[in-house]
Design an enzyme around this catalytic site. Sequence first.
Site, PDB file in Angstrom:
ATOM      1  N   ASP A   1       0.904  -1.283  -0.056  1.00 53.52           N
ATOM      2  CA  ASP A   1      -0.049  -0.172  -0.191  1.00 53.52           C
ATOM      3  C   ASP A   1       0.670   1.354  -0.048  1.00 53.52           C
ATOM      4  OD1 ASP A   1      -2.235  -1.649   0.209  1.00 53.52           O
ATOM      5  OD2 ASP A   1      -2.952  -0.698   2.077  1.00 53.52           O
TER       6      ASP A   1
ATOM      7  N   HIS B   1      -5.524   2.990  -4.367  1.00 51.30           N
ATOM      8  CA  HIS B   1      -5.648   3.357  -2.749  1.00 51.30           C
ATOM      9  C   HIS B   1      -5.756   4.774  -2.393  1.00 51.30           C
ATOM     10  CE1 HIS B   1      -5.182   2.181   1.663  1.00 51.30           C
ATOM     11  NE2 HIS B   1      -4.098   2.685   1.528  1.00 51.30           N
TER      12      HIS B   1
ATOM     13  N   HIS C   1      -5.611   9.338   0.826  1.00 55.86           N
ATOM     14  CA  HIS C   1      -5.779   8.652   1.785  1.00 55.86           C
ATOM     15  C   HIS C   1      -6.755   9.028   3.130  1.00 55.86           C
ATOM     16  CE1 HIS C   1      -4.234   5.771   4.899  1.00 55.86           C
ATOM     17  NE2 HIS C   1      -3.882   4.777   4.086  1.00 55.86           N
TER      18      HIS C   1
ATOM     19  N   HIS D   1       3.722  -2.007   3.349  1.00 56.39           N
ATOM     20  CA  HIS D   1       3.965  -0.666   2.889  1.00 56.39           C
ATOM     21  C   HIS D   1       5.350  -0.391   2.553  1.00 56.39           C
ATOM     22  CE1 HIS D   1       0.653  -0.657   5.658  1.00 56.39           C
ATOM     23  NE2 HIS D   1      -0.030   0.315   5.021  1.00 56.39           N
TER      24      HIS D   1
END
Length: 236
Positions: free
Chosen positions: A47, A98, A102, A192
Site C-alpha cells: 500500500d 488506494h 488517504h 507498505h
Amino acid sequence: MTGGCGTLHGVKAPHDAREAAIEADGVRKGGDEPDCAVAKCVALTFDGGPSEPTPKLLDILKEKKVHATFFLQGKGHTDTCPGTVLRMAKEGHEVANHTWSHKLLTELSAEEIEAEIKPVQDDVRRITGRAPVLMRPPQGRTSDDVSAVMRKLGLAQILWSVTAKDYATTDTALITRRVLDQTRRDGIILLHDRHKGTVPAVPGIIDSLHRRGYTIVTVSQLLAPASPEPGTIYRP
C-alpha cells in the site's frame, strides 16, 4: 478494520468466491497461471506507493519471480513516479487504487469519495493504458455507502488478513516474524513499501513462505477463476 463491520453487506472470502465460480462454471485455472484451488496460495500486497524504495522492491520481486498487487496512492505518488507505475504493469504486477490522499472514505460524501478515487484511476489509465479494478480503502474502513460508490466506479474492495504494522517499526526481523506468524492459506498480506524496514524484509518473507509451501500470487490470481465484483468487499 471496517466501519460497522457487523452490518456490512457484500463481504466475501477469496476462497468462497473462487469455489463458487468453479461450481457455477465447472472451470478451473489452466495454463501457466497458479490454481489456488489446488495450490496453497497467499496474496502479497503493498500500500501507499510508489515511492523512493519501490524500484528496489521491484528488483527483488523480479529476482524472486513473484508478482504482487500494488494499491497506489495518488498525491505525491502516481503523479510523481509514473515511470515506476509503468514498470509495475510491464513486469506483471497488479496495479490497484488506494485513493488520492488517504482520506477515510467512511467520513466522506459520495461525491467526495469519487474525488478520492477518480484521479488515481485516471493516472493509472494514462500511464499503463488500463484503469484498476481493485481498490483498498484507507485503514480498511468501508461501509455500504462506500460500497455503493465503488460499485458505480467498477471497483472491488480488498481488505487483508496479515499485517506487520510496518508503519510503526523499522525492525526488519519483527516485520518478517509478524508476517510469517499470521500467514495462512488464502490470506492477503499487507505491507507498505515506503517504510524503512519493509523492503529489506521482503526477500526473507518470500523465501520463508516458499519453504512453507506457499505460492505467492496477486489478488486477482487468488480469486480466479472468479472475477472481482465491483462494490464487493473481499476479506479472508
